[in-house]
Design an enzyme around this catalytic site. Structure first.
Site, PDB file in Angstrom:
ATOM      1  N   ASP A  82       0.855  -1.177   0.000  1.00 25.66           N
ATOM      2  CA  ASP A  82       0.000   0.000   0.000  1.00 25.66           C
ATOM      3  C   ASP A  82       0.896   1.234   0.000  1.00 25.66           C
ATOM      4  O   ASP A  82       1.595   1.497   0.967  1.00 25.66           O
ATOM      5  CB  ASP A  82      -0.873  -0.071   1.260  1.00 25.66           C
ATOM      6  CG  ASP A  82      -1.664   1.187   1.528  1.00 25.66           C
ATOM      7  OD1 ASP A  82      -1.609   2.134   0.732  1.00 25.66           O
ATOM      8  OD2 ASP A  82      -2.342   1.231   2.576  1.00 25.66           O
ATOM      9  N   HIS A  93       2.419   6.572   5.201  1.00 26.38           N
ATOM     10  CA  HIS A  93       3.362   5.637   5.822  1.00 26.38           C
ATOM     11  C   HIS A  93       4.821   5.919   5.473  1.00 26.38           C
ATOM     12  O   HIS A  93       5.702   5.161   5.843  1.00 26.38           O
ATOM     13  CB  HIS A  93       2.977   4.207   5.433  1.00 26.38           C
ATOM     14  CG  HIS A  93       1.534   3.919   5.712  1.00 26.38           C
ATOM     15  ND1 HIS A  93       1.044   3.834   6.993  1.00 26.38           N
ATOM     16  CD2 HIS A  93       0.472   3.759   4.890  1.00 26.38           C
ATOM     17  CE1 HIS A  93      -0.272   3.613   6.937  1.00 26.38           C
ATOM     18  NE2 HIS A  93      -0.640   3.562   5.677  1.00 26.38           N
ATOM     19  N   ILE A 109       3.075   6.512  10.259  1.00 24.45           N
ATOM     20  CA  ILE A 109       2.665   5.350  11.067  1.00 24.45           C
ATOM     21  C   ILE A 109       2.794   4.076  10.238  1.00 24.45           C
ATOM     22  O   ILE A 109       2.858   4.097   9.009  1.00 24.45           O
ATOM     23  CB  ILE A 109       1.218   5.503  11.586  1.00 24.45           C
ATOM     24  CG1 ILE A 109       0.211   5.562  10.409  1.00 24.45           C
ATOM     25  CG2 ILE A 109       1.092   6.737  12.462  1.00 24.45           C
ATOM     26  CD1 ILE A 109      -1.256   5.554  10.853  1.00 24.45           C
ATOM     27  N   GLY A 150      -1.848  -0.418   9.127  1.00 32.04           N
ATOM     28  CA  GLY A 150      -2.633  -1.363   9.919  1.00 32.04           C
ATOM     29  C   GLY A 150      -2.435  -2.785   9.411  1.00 32.04           C
ATOM     30  O   GLY A 150      -2.273  -3.725  10.188  1.00 32.04           O
TER      31      GLY A 150
END
Lengths: 289, 289
Positions: A191, A196, A211, A214
């Site tokens: 992704d 990110h 971050i 997920g």
């Protein structure tokens, strides 16, 4: 510009034809940290070495993935503020290690949690072998559109997540490290959302630094699940559902806790050790016991 | 079966047409450890983020690479015992971040170091932009065929490597870590030789565990070279030659030492700190001063 509920609910299914190679299957495994601790272990090499390759089962989440389709301006979404809410993956057959798959994504529900909290968009994705139509995995995911609540929709009706029996101690646990560049690697397999990697985008989204995905956390926790519940055999994992409750910052350490429930069923959660924050909760695993 | 000197010296040039994407350029950068220590630093992101991407200059070594052509049985090589001997890369223009290149590899010399030591095969490779023919890089490399010495050739005539002025202290130094799974990642970008992943193949080649690719070490040392001599500007690196003198095991720490010589020229070597062994020696760097 507000979220366009009707447009999103009536959008046609997104069909993604996805060709992938053994090197992509290996890259996914590296992206979720396989091999970082035991690079020469047979239980690592089975996911890393083209000579004896198997797909790690959570790789289903990157197959036929439509990517950040929310970015399309027609939906009016503040896409930089999206985070992953929930992920459910039901695995119907052993994942291929290369080949061509079709992913079919449909929006199935949108909930309005209010202007302060955001909107939740639920979608499903079926992943099939393109040549045969054989169903590999069925997924259900929810995305948290933190900047798009208050569009006048209902907040009710979302399915209840699996309850974690935290009143008793867990039956199994595992500690897994992540690396400071974990997201940089995972993004190539999974992704490319700039959240990110790009410090500016992360800041605009309200995070001090980029971050972890997920779904990267999901795969890392999946490693603990496979080891503790499935004896390390990828074919034994049948279902893995989670709710992402807080972001993980690359480099943090995950503590995964597993509660065995009835036969072939378990509850899971994971916390970041350094901050003692639960980052993945309401986890449900179904497996061949 | 002995090495076939005549066949190898008269073999036709190997032409490799190589199409690569931005994600391959990023993968190469991750493979040499860029981002591992400073994942959000602009000097890392320029090689990792498709939004502002540049190619790290040592990536020239994977462009148009013919791979392990020695495996072809017609040459009679004990290919599992091959290690990289020397690498010279002259960079003529800024590397593309994606596109199509042609690599043209030719064998130019073979030296016989005797039955106990092995044979040394020297080859050159020109890398060109396929559409325009523009020369990107000229490389010269030698492979050490440890199992193939004593075929009756000459041991004389190899060009002398650059001398390192170790009588005086170095002018600059840098310490860089490698990861236990460094080779697993590098191999996806560079070289799938099983020596770098398969414990059995490594053992058969005389190593306790899989070793790091020489060219991965080369890229890691290249990071120190670019920082200390080129102010972090990739276009300033013009030439980088090394001799690989001992294997690096993934996870070890490299100490890179740099001696400035005349303007735009420097000597380099690198040692593994944990074992105090020089692994890369006779290094020569030419750069825009």
């Amino acid at each position: 510009m507000p979220i366009d509920y009707d447009k999103m609910m009536t959008m046609p299914a997104i069909e993604i034809r996805h060709t992938f190679k053994r090197s992509d299957t290996i890259l996914y495994a590296l992206g979720i940290g396989i091999g970082a601790e035991a690079p020469t272990d047979p239980d690592s090499l089975r996911y890393l070495y083209e000579d004896r390759l198997e797909a790690f089962p959570t790789m289903a989440v990157v197959l036929g993935n439509p990517g950040l389709w929310f970015k399309d301006p027609q939906y009016g979404v503040d896409w930089k503020r999206i985070v992953h809410g929930e992920q459910s993956t039901v695995i119907h057959r052993t994942l291929p290690i290369e080949g061509e798959v079709m992913g079919t994504t449909r929006v199935v529900a949108i909930y309005d949690k209010g202007p302060d909290k955001g909107a939740v968009v639920c979608s499903t994705r079926e992943v099939r072998v393109r040549a045969t139509g054989d169903l590999i995995a069925t997924q259900r995911m929810s995305s948290f559109l933190r900047g798009d609540g208050g569009f006048g929709g209902s907040s009710e009706g979302a399915p209840k997540p699996h309850q974690t029996p935290t009143a008793r101690a867990c039956d199994e646990s595992a500690t897994l490290s992540t690396r400071s560049d974990q997201a940089l690697l995972y993004r190539l397999a999974g992704d490319l959302n700039p959240l990110h990697i790009d410090p500016e985008v992360a800041k605009a989204a309200g995070f001090p630094v980029p971050i972890l995905h997920g779904l990267c956390t999901y795969g890392i926790v999946g490693r603990a699940v496979l080891k503790t519940l499935c004896g390390g055999t990828p074919q034994r994992l049948k279902r893995f559902d989670v709710r992402f409750s807080s972001p993980v910052f690359p480099g943090e350490t995950l503590r995964v806790e597993v509660w065995r429930e009835e036969r072939g069923r378990a509850a899971v959660q994971a916390r970041v050790l350094e901050r003692d924050v639960i980052v993945l909760r309401n986890g449900l695993v179904e497996y061949d016991a």
